[in-house]
Design a protein around this motif. Structure first.
Motif: not given
Lengths: 163, 288, 797
Positions: B59-88
């Motif tokens: 659960v949750g969102t985070s930013r990181s660098v993967s293969a030289g590219e900035e990425v947003l990672e979102i856990g599979a169990m993050t709810t759609l509502s959480a994605v909708e309102h997540d600032r990151t």
């Protein structure tokens, strides 16, 4: 399966078969008569309950998934607000916003979720929330009007430009 | 409309979940907003459900660098509502919160999960298409190890993915592309219903990534499909004709009581044109 | 067990406030521990010969108590006689016997400890089907060699009636303009939010079989149950708890209701069947599914000269009980041009059987499609004659001066003024509103600029055939519907009154209206009147709650009973006060003799009657101190005028209703809030019928719309701005009802189907299309334009 959760402010520990939906547990075993089964397909919203602070379809949740959560049915909405009647109930009753009553408790739960927030809301926001609740009797208008008046009286109503 | 009997397991960690899913007939349970209705209709009869609800690490969102590219990672169990309102998520990939609002109603989004939507692979669903449009990859785990696969390859057909029986999606990884612009448009019978046809358009900045623009259709074919756009043709005088030709070139367009082949192609063309216009009219992503 | 939440101590309003927190008591709330649960094995084929039904694996499945197929019921449960047309009765075997004729038809009844076990067991039934080619539409049903859906009928045309007079062909031949079109309304269903539900127990103590059912027709259900069980009617009691909406669905007796009652008796247990939404959509009566072929002649001044109509209804695989297959065809025919002067008219109405779910009532019944067909024809004629749509209606609408008017197909119109209703609606509109211009204009709306929404305005004026009496049902050959309603009003020992009604509330708020009306007649406070309905054990026999019967039939009966009781109270007071009846004066709840010395309050009088201090003075003072009332005075005809403004996306063909304005004339208004509530709810339901609701079958006869994800009903986002007004004019009150009310249950739906349908037709006309079929789904609107070759026009790309 053992499941422990809080129902309308009281902690319960129960043994429940995994295949029982939260809706069936609440209505059939826990006498929460407000939890109505209108479709069991996750569409009509008559079985809405609050899980923690979020309105969900209790027909699309296993009872065992309520483990450790706080469940509030329409019976408990007023109690959690510390009154005999919640503002939403009073608003709906005041506008006569029901006929057969089968959708009403789900509507109370869905609107309670909206009221519990603190951001200003538009009529469109209310329509969006209510569009997840099917009512075959009222044409929705008195429900919408009742809730919009309630929001306006608490200063939560925001005009939406251009709509 | 009662669920058929099944075994129920509730792992508390990912390795435990993977062990459980290695058992024959086990199926992961995310938010249940797609699987449980199918079970109520007795169209799905899993022997065992492995409820991923206690896996906090998914659960949750985070930013990181993967293969030289900035990425947003979102856990599979993050709810759609959480994605909708997540600032990151909103700032890194603004399309996500916009498109999630097309899905069902708030009560469905409170329970439905990002991973569940991808693994379910409904051809009319918004999120698999969004993942494809945004070049997202899925992180996949099983007892045998973990791997990553682009969602475009993961979704193989209607309700079909390349996931093996024992695998589960643990997260989604979205490249962050400053300067990118996105738009979405869908036609549904009522707000919140599955789309009769929908399109997501991504317009790339000229200086980075693949140049130009692409449109990803959903609800049009057996699985979402991405088509590169000729920006000049699409933006020009005959834009309407351009998009209709594009839609007419699609293969295997779905037919049902809501839309026949001809009408669905038309809706696809309109959705693509409107999504393209929305993308061009939207401010470029800043990625911050 | 968790603690039950406390019941609300505060009950504001009429007592329905309990609904906000689960205070309603629906069938599902009556289930106690130990109640056995029933489910059904249902046909997977639309048409098949039925071989062996092997339930052995079902019976040995965990949690199953018993299972029965048709063979097991032989000699134990009689078939229910249902009818096609007059005199054509056939046996309805409540579990399929020998053949199945639609997907979802009950084949076996399974009893278990809970619904989950029963559903699991039902999947284990081994049924030998010998599939036959299903008959799924009107054309194949009427084609030679198609075979018969119902052998008993001898034909797939299971209902045929005609009505009308005059030389229609000659009038059409000499007409200036003839509109000749075929209109369709899709198969739809009522979908009350609470599905059907039945709980039954054969009470050993009283020997009474108690059937608690979510029904609109308790007395008719009792007749059906006692017929199939072969028990005296007096030993069957039907009780109606809170009903979560009916809308006509629950005014058919379901096979399941009778089967559950039988199982309760056979097993000696309390049993329940709670229909689920899949069963409700697949196997509970559908409705509509019909076409209306109209040929309407007009003179050059716009006057209607003749109407020739053929109504053809796909009635599905069975007749229904009690309304029968006559319902939709007859009702559609009766509503055509109902508010208009029609010199010559004839109508033929047919019911055609197919291998689809049987049809029955759904709010609006035939009125909806009749309204759409009527008003679309007027719009077409107005255009052909170069008149405005408003003007053509003005020239043809009935007026008070025409009353009583013998309508050649609609029957006698006793009172009303449809023209006045139209003028009141139009006169009350904002003069700047775009729809006023649209209906006054001689020209169709110009095509909008590229990309702009297509706008359309629809205008309709119609009557709703409310509250038919016995004469109407007998004329259709239907003897299963009594047609009358009855009431009794009783003075109780504490000086309060109880009113017993033959109806059953399904959420309309009968109790509140009746309480006030009866209290006014009796001269007491509404709080002193208790209204009891939906219980055959306590209430007089009658018809039930449908066809807007309450304010007309039921309330008239109650008011007649109240008036009689009121006179008897005076007689009793005279006896108590030892004076003549005409000397009794009444002041509120106190009676006094002419001299004013002797006084007795209502409460004292009641006490004196029920606890006599000596022998009686006469029969009129005997208890129970009650009077009955009865109503069978024929239909009433409320009138409504409605305007709808719709917009259609010119590219995606998605339609939205922007505004609706309506004026309803339903006789005397008893409770404006209730009237407006019925109108609003009916209108939104009608918007669903006009835009969204549509059952679809596959080529094998499987229902494709068996969930609420596929059968689309309106949600809050489909609701337009509504401007509703009610016209209450003494001159228009009904003479047939005691209160002057005419009924209001279906006008909203009928009007919205017609007004929205006509508005959609106008909108697509601007894009070169022509729409005669509803609902106006995006696909249908697209095709209506594409089939006219309009797709390449300037508006569409």
């Amino acid at each position: 399966m053992q499941v422990g959760f809080e129902l309308n402010g009281e902690h319960l520990d129960l043994d429940v078969e995994a295949s029982v939906s939260l809706a069936d547990l609440l209505h059939s075993r826990l006498a929460a008569a407000s939890v109505h089964l209108g479709c069991e397909q996750g569409v009509c919203g008559a079985c809405a309950v609050l899980v923690d602070e979020e309105a969900v379809r209790s027909c699309l949740m296993l009872a065992v998934q309520a483990d450790g959560r706080r469940v509030t049915t329409a019976e408990g909405v007023a109690r959690r607000r510390g009154g005999r009647w919640s503002e939403v109930e009073a608003a709906l009753v005041g506008k006569g916003a029901f006929q057969c009553g089968f959708c009403t408790s789900g509507v109370v739960v869905a609107l309670e979720e909206l009221l519990a927030g603190d951001e200003p809301l538009t009529r469109e926001d209310v329509v969006e929330q209510l569009s997840g609740q099917i009512c075959r009797c009222t044409g929705y208008v008195p429900i919408l009007d009742a809730f919009v008046s309630l929001l306006a009286s608490t200063g939560r109503m925001r005009e939406e430009g251009g709509r | 409309m009662k669920f058929p009997p099944f075994g129920y397991l509730r792992p508390t960690g990912l390795p435990e979940a993977c062990e459980m899913l290695a058992e024959e007939g086990a199926r992961p349970l995310g938010g249940g907003q797609s699987l449980l209705p199918l079970m109520a209709l007795r169209l799905a009869r899993p022997r065992t459900l492995v409820d991923l609800g206690a896996l906090e690490e998914l659960v949750g969102t985070s930013r990181s660098v993967s293969a030289g590219e900035e990425v947003l990672e979102i856990g599979a169990m993050t709810t759609l509502s959480a994605v909708e309102h997540d600032r990151t998520a909103c700032s890194a990939v603004p399309l996500l919160s916009r498109i999630v609002r097309f899905i069902g109603h708030p009560a469905i989004r409170h329970r439905g999960t990002l991973g569940g939507s991808i693994a379910h692979a409904d051809p009319a669903a918004e999120l698999p298409a969004a993942c494809i449009a945004l070049d997202a990859s899925a992180s996949i785990a099983s007892r045998r190890g973990s791997r990553s696969e682009r969602v475009e390859a993961l979704v193989t057909g209607p309700y079909q993915t390349s996931l093996r029986e024992d695998e589960l999606v643990t997260g989604l990884c979205f490249p962050i592309r400053p300067g990118r612009r996105t738009g979405v448009w869908e036609v549904a019978p009522r707000p919140g219903d599955f789309a009769l046809a929908g399109a997501i358009c991504v317009v790339y900045p000229e200086h980075s990534g693949p140049a130009g623009a692409a449109v990803t259709f959903f609800g049009v074919q057996a699985k979402p499909s991405r088509v590169t756009l000729d920006v000049e043709g699409a933006a020009g005088e005959g834009g309407g004709r351009y998009f209709q030709d594009l839609a007419d070139s699609l293969e295997g367009v779905l037919e049902d009581g809501h839309a026949d082949d001809r009408f669905r192609r038309r809706l696809a063309a309109v959705a693509a044109r409107r999504a393209f216009a929305a993308a061009r009219g939207c401010p470029p992503e800043v990625g911050a | 067990m968790g603690p039950a939440a406390p019941r609300p101590a505060l009950r504001p309003g009429p007592g329905r406030g309990r609904h906000t927190r689960g205070g309603g008591r629906y069938v599902a709330d009556l289930v106690t521990s130990g109640t056995l649960v029933i489910g059904f094995v249902r046909s997977s084929f639309a048409r098949a010969r039925l071989g062996q039904v092997d339930l052995s694996r079902v019976r040995s499945s965990p949690g199953v108590v018993a299972a029965y197929g048709a063979g097991d019921l032989e000699g134990l449960l009689r078939p229910l006689p249902v009818r096609f047309g007059p005199g054509k009765l056939y046996d309805w075997h409540l579990l399929a016997k020998g053949s199945v004729c639609f997907v979802g038809e009950p084949i076996a009844l399974v009893v278990g400890v809970d619904r989950g076990s029963v559903e699991e067991a039902c999947e284990l039934a081994e049924v030998d089907y010998e599939p036959l080619e299903p008959i799924l539409d009107l054309d194949s049903a009427r084609s030679a060699g198609a075979g018969l859906v119902r052998e008993e009928a001898g034909s797939n045309v299971v209902f045929l009636a005609s009505k009308g007079s005059g030389d229609v062909e000659a009038a059409l031949a000499s007409a200036e303009v003839v509109v000749d079109r075929v209109f369709h309304l899709a198969r739809q269903s009522a979908c009350p939010l609470e599905n059907r539900g039945v709980l039954a127990e054969d009470e050993s103590l009283s020997g009474e079989l108690v059937v608690c059912s979510s029904t609109q027709i308790p007395h008719i259900l009792r007749t059906a149950v006692s017929t199939v069980l072969g028990r005296p009617e007096g030993s069957v009691r039907v009780v109606v708890p809170d009903v979560g909406g009916g809308f006509g669905l629950k005014c058919q007796v379901a096979a399941e209701e009778c089967l559950v009652a039988w199982a309760a008796c056979h097993l000696g247990r309390r049993v329940v069947w709670l229909e689920d939404r899949w069963e409700n959509l697949v196997a509970s009566n559908h409705a509509h599914d019909e076409q209306v072929h109209l040929r309407v002649g007009f003179a050059s001044d716009g006057t209607i000269t003749a109407v020739d109509a053929e109504v053809t209804v796909d009635v599905g695989a069975h007749s229904c009980y009690p309304l029968s297959v006559a319902l939709e065809p007859s009702s559609t025919a009766a509503h055509l041009f109902g508010s208009y002067r029609v010199p010559e008219a004839r109508v033929r109405s047919l019911g055609v059987a197919t291998n689809k779910c049987p049809t029955g009532a759904y709010r609006g019944v035939g009125g909806s499609v009749a309204n759409f067909a009527t008003e679309r024809s007027l719009d077409e004629a107005a255009r052909a004659l170069g008149m405005s749509r408003l003007e053509i209606r003005r020239r043809n609408l009935l007026q008070l001066a025409d009353m009583p008017y013998a309508h050649p197909i609609g029957g006698l119109v006793d009172t009303g003024d449809p023209r006045m209703v139209l003028e009141e609606l139009v006169g009350g509109l904002d003069p700047e509103a775009p729809w006023l211009a649209a209906i006054q204009s001689l020209e169709p709306a110009p095509s909008p600029a590229e990309g702009e929404a297509l706008l359309g305005v629809g205008l309709v004026v119609f009557g709703e055939h409310s509250s038919p009496g016995s004469e109407v049902y007998r004329s259709r050959g239907v003897t299963e519907v009594p047609g009358y309603d009855a009431a009794s009003v009783e003075l109780l020992e504490d000086g309060t009154f109880a009113v017993y009604l033959s109806s059953a509330d399904a959420g309309q708020g009968h109790g509140d209206v009746c309480r006030q009306q009866v209290a006014d007649v009796l001269g007491v406070a509404a709080g002193d009147v208790t209204v009891v309905e939906g219980d055959t054990g306590r209430c007089p026999r009658g018809t039930g709650t449908f066809a807007s019967r309450f304010a007309v039939a039921q309330l008239s009966a109650a008011l007649r009973a109240s008036a009689r009781l009121s006179s008897r109270l005076v007689e009793a007071a005279a006896a108590r006060l030892s004076c003549e009846v005409d000397e009794v004066k009444r002041d509120g709840e106190v009676f006094s003799s002419g001299s004013g010395d002797e006084r007795v309050s209502l409460k004292e009088l009641a006490r004196w009657l029920y606890v006599p201090d000596s022998g009686r003075l006469g029969r009129s003072l005997e208890v129970p101190f009650a009077e009955s009332g009865y109503w069978d005075d024929g239909p009433t005809l409320p009138t409504c005028a409605m305007l709808a403004l719709v917009e259609v996306d010119p590219e995606t063909f998605q339609a939205r209703v922007r505004r609706i304005a309506a004026l309803e004339e339903c006789g005397r208004v008893l409770d404006e809030a209730v009237v407006l509530g019925q109108l609003r709810g009916g209108i939104v339901m009608g918007i669903g019928d006009a835009l969204l609701e549509e059952h679809r079958y596959s080529e094998t006869g499987d229902l494709l719309t068996s969930t609420f994800m596929d059968y689309l009903v309106p949600t809050a986002s489909d609701v337009p701005r509504l401007d509703l007004r009610v016209l209450d004019d003494d001159r228009l009150h009904s003479r047939r009802s005691e209160s002057g009310a005419k009924g209001v249950g279906e006008a909203g739906t009928i009007g919205a189907v017609g007004a929205v349908g006509c508005a959609l037709a106008e909108a697509v006309r601007a894009a070169g299309g022509s729409l005669d079929e509803l609902p106006g789904t995006p696909l249908r609107l697209f095709r209506s334009c594409a089939s006219q070759g309009a797709e390449g026009s300037g508006v569409l790309r």
